[in-house]
Design a protein around this motif. Structure first.
Motif, PDB file in Angstrom:
ATOM      1  N   SER A  99      -9.207 -16.458  64.538  1.00 41.17           N
ATOM      2  CA  SER A  99     -10.421 -17.257  63.960  1.00 41.17           C
ATOM      3  C   SER A  99     -11.667 -16.374  63.339  1.00 41.17           C
ATOM      4  CB  SER A  99     -10.845 -18.579  64.614  1.00 41.17           C
ATOM      5  OG  SER A  99     -11.414 -18.229  66.010  1.00 41.17           O
ATOM      6  N   GLY A 100     -11.599 -15.096  63.760  1.00 44.17           N
ATOM      7  CA  GLY A 100     -12.616 -14.186  63.491  1.00 44.17           C
ATOM      8  C   GLY A 100     -13.868 -14.274  64.331  1.00 44.17           C
ATOM      9  N   VAL A 101     -14.953 -13.721  63.880  1.00 46.85           N
ATOM     10  CA  VAL A 101     -16.366 -13.308  64.464  1.00 46.85           C
ATOM     11  C   VAL A 101     -16.550 -14.831  65.232  1.00 46.85           C
ATOM     12  CG1 VAL A 101     -18.726 -12.735  63.900  1.00 46.85           C
ATOM     13  CG2 VAL A 101     -16.680 -11.646  62.791  1.00 46.85           C
ATOM     14  N   LYS A 102     -17.311 -14.694  66.182  1.00 47.97           N
ATOM     15  CA  LYS A 102     -17.725 -15.640  66.980  1.00 47.97           C
ATOM     16  C   LYS A 102     -19.107 -16.141  67.208  1.00 47.97           C
ATOM     17  CE  LYS A 102     -13.356 -16.042  68.431  1.00 47.97           C
ATOM     18  NZ  LYS A 102     -12.358 -17.142  67.957  1.00 47.97           N
ATOM     19  N   PRO A 103     -19.669 -16.944  67.136  1.00 47.33           N
ATOM     20  CA  PRO A 103     -21.303 -17.183  67.151  1.00 47.33           C
ATOM     21  C   PRO A 103     -21.496 -17.057  68.625  1.00 47.33           C
ATOM     22  CG  PRO A 103     -20.285 -19.381  66.703  1.00 47.33           C
ATOM     23  CD  PRO A 103     -19.070 -18.268  66.593  1.00 47.33           C
ATOM     24  N   LEU A 104     -22.673 -16.482  68.951  1.00 43.31           N
ATOM     25  CA  LEU A 104     -23.172 -16.431  70.256  1.00 43.31           C
ATOM     26  C   LEU A 104     -24.422 -17.149  70.415  1.00 43.31           C
ATOM     27  CD1 LEU A 104     -22.859 -12.435  70.853  1.00 43.31           C
ATOM     28  CD2 LEU A 104     -21.332 -14.224  71.865  1.00 43.31           C
ATOM     29  N   GLY A 105     -25.289 -17.674  69.362  1.00 39.08           N
ATOM     30  CA  GLY A 105     -26.213 -18.417  69.643  1.00 39.08           C
ATOM     31  C   GLY A 105     -27.181 -18.120  68.339  1.00 39.08           C
ATOM     32  N   THR A 106     -28.534 -18.762  68.484  1.00 34.94           N
ATOM     33  CA  THR A 106     -29.346 -18.520  67.367  1.00 34.94           C
ATOM     34  C   THR A 106     -30.623 -17.603  68.137  1.00 34.94           C
ATOM     35  OG1 THR A 106     -28.910 -20.647  66.747  1.00 34.94           O
ATOM     36  CG2 THR A 106     -30.971 -19.762  66.054  1.00 34.94           C
ATOM     37  N   VAL A 107     -31.043 -16.656  67.495  1.00 33.61           N
ATOM     38  CA  VAL A 107     -32.124 -15.703  67.737  1.00 33.61           C
ATOM     39  C   VAL A 107     -33.475 -16.770  68.050  1.00 33.61           C
ATOM     40  CG1 VAL A 107     -33.411 -13.571  67.359  1.00 33.61           C
ATOM     41  CG2 VAL A 107     -31.230 -13.935  66.870  1.00 33.61           C
ATOM     42  N   PRO A 108     -34.156 -16.737  68.952  1.00 36.22           N
ATOM     43  CA  PRO A 108     -35.128 -17.634  68.991  1.00 36.22           C
ATOM     44  C   PRO A 108     -36.421 -17.078  68.151  1.00 36.22           C
ATOM     45  CG  PRO A 108     -34.670 -17.041  71.227  1.00 36.22           C
ATOM     46  CD  PRO A 108     -33.821 -16.245  70.355  1.00 36.22           C
ATOM     47  N   GLY A 109     -37.066 -17.913  67.377  1.00 30.37           N
ATOM     48  CA  GLY A 109     -38.212 -17.775  66.493  1.00 30.37           C
ATOM     49  C   GLY A 109     -37.863 -17.350  65.158  1.00 30.37           C
ATOM     50  N   LEU A 110     -36.465 -16.746  64.965  1.00 26.26           N
ATOM     51  CA  LEU A 110     -36.059 -16.390  63.692  1.00 26.26           C
ATOM     52  C   LEU A 110     -35.084 -17.211  62.947  1.00 26.26           C
ATOM     53  CD1 LEU A 110     -35.465 -12.555  64.621  1.00 26.26           C
ATOM     54  CD2 LEU A 110     -37.510 -13.515  63.518  1.00 26.26           C
ATOM     55  N   GLY A 111     -34.519 -18.097  63.779  1.00 26.95           N
ATOM     56  CA  GLY A 111     -33.343 -18.881  63.147  1.00 26.95           C
ATOM     57  C   GLY A 111     -32.190 -18.193  62.784  1.00 26.95           C
ATOM     58  N   LEU A 112     -31.980 -16.861  63.324  1.00 26.74           N
ATOM     59  CA  LEU A 112     -30.904 -16.320  62.820  1.00 26.74           C
ATOM     60  C   LEU A 112     -29.678 -16.514  63.669  1.00 26.74           C
ATOM     61  CD1 LEU A 112     -32.280 -12.665  61.979  1.00 26.74           C
ATOM     62  CD2 LEU A 112     -31.408 -14.153  60.464  1.00 26.74           C
ATOM     63  N   GLU A 113     -28.365 -16.600  63.312  1.00 23.38           N
ATOM     64  CA  GLU A 113     -27.192 -16.853  64.223  1.00 23.38           C
ATOM     65  C   GLU A 113     -26.839 -15.503  64.662  1.00 23.38           C
ATOM     66  OE1 GLU A 113     -23.655 -19.624  64.408  1.00 23.38           O
ATOM     67  OE2 GLU A 113     -23.350 -18.327  62.543  1.00 23.38           O
ATOM     68  N   THR A 133     -23.955 -13.307  66.315  1.00 23.03           N
ATOM     69  CA  THR A 133     -22.463 -13.193  66.470  1.00 23.03           C
ATOM     70  C   THR A 133     -22.084 -12.173  67.376  1.00 23.03           C
ATOM     71  OG1 THR A 133     -22.020 -11.936  64.588  1.00 23.03           O
ATOM     72  CG2 THR A 133     -22.399 -14.222  64.104  1.00 23.03           C
ATOM     73  N   THR A 134     -20.611 -12.150  67.490  1.00 29.90           N
ATOM     74  CA  THR A 134     -20.190 -10.941  68.403  1.00 29.90           C
ATOM     75  C   THR A 134     -20.399  -9.738  67.719  1.00 29.90           C
ATOM     76  OG1 THR A 134     -17.984 -11.797  67.216  1.00 29.90           O
ATOM     77  CG2 THR A 134     -18.468 -12.513  69.469  1.00 29.90           C
ATOM     78  N   LEU A 135     -20.368  -9.808  66.157  1.00 31.30           N
ATOM     79  CA  LEU A 135     -20.702  -8.357  65.339  1.00 31.30           C
ATOM     80  C   LEU A 135     -22.201  -7.866  65.866  1.00 31.30           C
ATOM     81  CD1 LEU A 135     -19.609  -9.440  62.040  1.00 31.30           C
ATOM     82  CD2 LEU A 135     -18.159  -7.999  63.680  1.00 31.30           C
ATOM     83  N   TRP A 136     -22.951  -8.474  66.351  1.00 28.51           N
ATOM     84  CA  TRP A 136     -24.299  -8.015  66.643  1.00 28.51           C
ATOM     85  C   TRP A 136     -24.023  -7.181  68.105  1.00 28.51           C
ATOM     86  CZ3 TRP A 136     -29.647 -10.672  65.712  1.00 28.51           C
ATOM     87  CH2 TRP A 136     -29.346 -11.375  64.436  1.00 28.51           C
ATOM     88  N   LEU A 137     -23.292  -7.914  68.913  1.00 27.05           N
ATOM     89  CA  LEU A 137     -23.292  -7.316  70.314  1.00 27.05           C
ATOM     90  C   LEU A 137     -22.153  -6.035  70.089  1.00 27.05           C
ATOM     91  CD1 LEU A 137     -23.821  -7.323  73.290  1.00 27.05           C
ATOM     92  CD2 LEU A 137     -22.159  -9.018  73.650  1.00 27.05           C
ATOM     93  N   GLU A 138     -21.140  -6.106  69.191  1.00 23.69           N
ATOM     94  CA  GLU A 138     -20.344  -5.101  68.998  1.00 23.69           C
ATOM     95  C   GLU A 138     -21.021  -3.818  68.487  1.00 23.69           C
ATOM     96  OE1 GLU A 138     -16.714  -6.046  67.131  1.00 23.69           O
ATOM     97  OE2 GLU A 138     -16.567  -7.851  68.490  1.00 23.69           O
ATOM     98  N   ALA A 139     -22.074  -4.239  67.578  1.00 17.14           N
ATOM     99  CA  ALA A 139     -22.860  -3.087  66.931  1.00 17.14           C
ATOM    100  C   ALA A 139     -23.612  -2.391  67.911  1.00 17.14           C
ATOM    101  CB  ALA A 139     -23.716  -3.589  65.993  1.00 17.14           C
ATOM    102  N   VAL A 140     -24.050  -2.923  68.792  1.00 14.16           N
ATOM    103  CA  VAL A 140     -25.053  -2.605  70.043  1.00 14.16           C
ATOM    104  C   VAL A 140     -24.003  -1.550  70.885  1.00 14.16           C
ATOM    105  CG1 VAL A 140     -26.315  -3.057  71.961  1.00 14.16           C
ATOM    106  CG2 VAL A 140     -26.624  -4.283  70.002  1.00 14.16           C
ATOM    107  N   ILE A 141     -22.866  -2.167  71.195  1.00 20.98           N
ATOM    108  CA  ILE A 141     -22.059  -1.408  72.074  1.00 20.98           C
ATOM    109  C   ILE A 141     -21.427  -0.310  71.331  1.00 20.98           C
ATOM    110  CG2 ILE A 141     -19.570  -1.566  73.002  1.00 20.98           C
ATOM    111  CD1 ILE A 141     -19.954  -4.636  73.453  1.00 20.98           C
TER     112      ILE A 141
END
Length: 176
Positions: free
Chosen positions: A128-142, A144-152
């Motif tokens: 099913s693709g990229v998974k949501p991880l939650g919302t960034v507090p104060g920014l309203g951005l969702e 996703t797993t892509l964010w964490l993968e970019a950091v890794i």
């Protein structure tokens, strides 16, 4: 996990092992083996999927029914040739790929997508693709797993660079 992140994770896992076992960054040859081994599941499964041979892109190479014997065989061959460290590197690289394809499904409660672990004994639905991880507090951005993968990915490349880019010398010697 995105295919480009798997070799980085394979390197990170092997680098952690090398630090634990030797207290030093990994040597070039085993680091390269870990990096290459971490790509094998996708190198096997993606062409099969795109050629229409398998129904999804995580089948043979991602299945423990295939991975465990392959890792065991590679380790035995390396050990028999007196290259135990290469067998360990292969096992770490390959296993890291399969292991890091699991958490996103668990975090998203998509347990049914873990069918790849025992394919073909279990069904593997379309990924099913990229998974949501939650919302960034104060920014309203969702996030996703892509964010964490970019950091890794960035952290792994930075560590590889700091460790002297093990494996790059092998490529330079061969093709440079």
């Amino acid at each position: 996990m995105q295919p480009v992140v798997h070799p980085v994770v394979g390197y990170l896992c092997y680098a952690a092992y090398a630090r634990w076992a030797d207290g030093n960054p990994p040597a070039s040859t085993p680091a390269t083996v870990a990096i290459v081994a971490a790509t094998i599941p996708d190198l096997l499964d993606q062409p099969l999927y795109h050629a229409g041979i398998t129904p999804v892109g995580r089948t043979v190479g991602h299945s423990l029914l295939f991975a465990v014997p392959v890792v065991a065989l590679a380790w035995l061959v390396a050990r028999r040739r007196g290259r135990d460290r290469l067998g360990v590197a292969f096992a770490i690289g390959y296993s890291s790929h399969v292991a890091t394809d699991i958490p996103w499904h668990v975090l998203a409660d998509d347990y049914h997508e873990l069918g790849f672990l025992l394919w073909p004994a279990t069904q593997m639905p379309e990924y099913s693709g990229v998974k949501p991880l939650g919302t960034v507090p104060g920014l309203g951005l969702e996030a996703t797993t892509l964010w964490l993968e970019a950091v890794i990915f960035l952290g792994g490349v930075a560590l590889w660079w700091r460790n002297g880019m093990p494996g790059l010398d092998l490529v330079r010697d061969r093709y440079g």
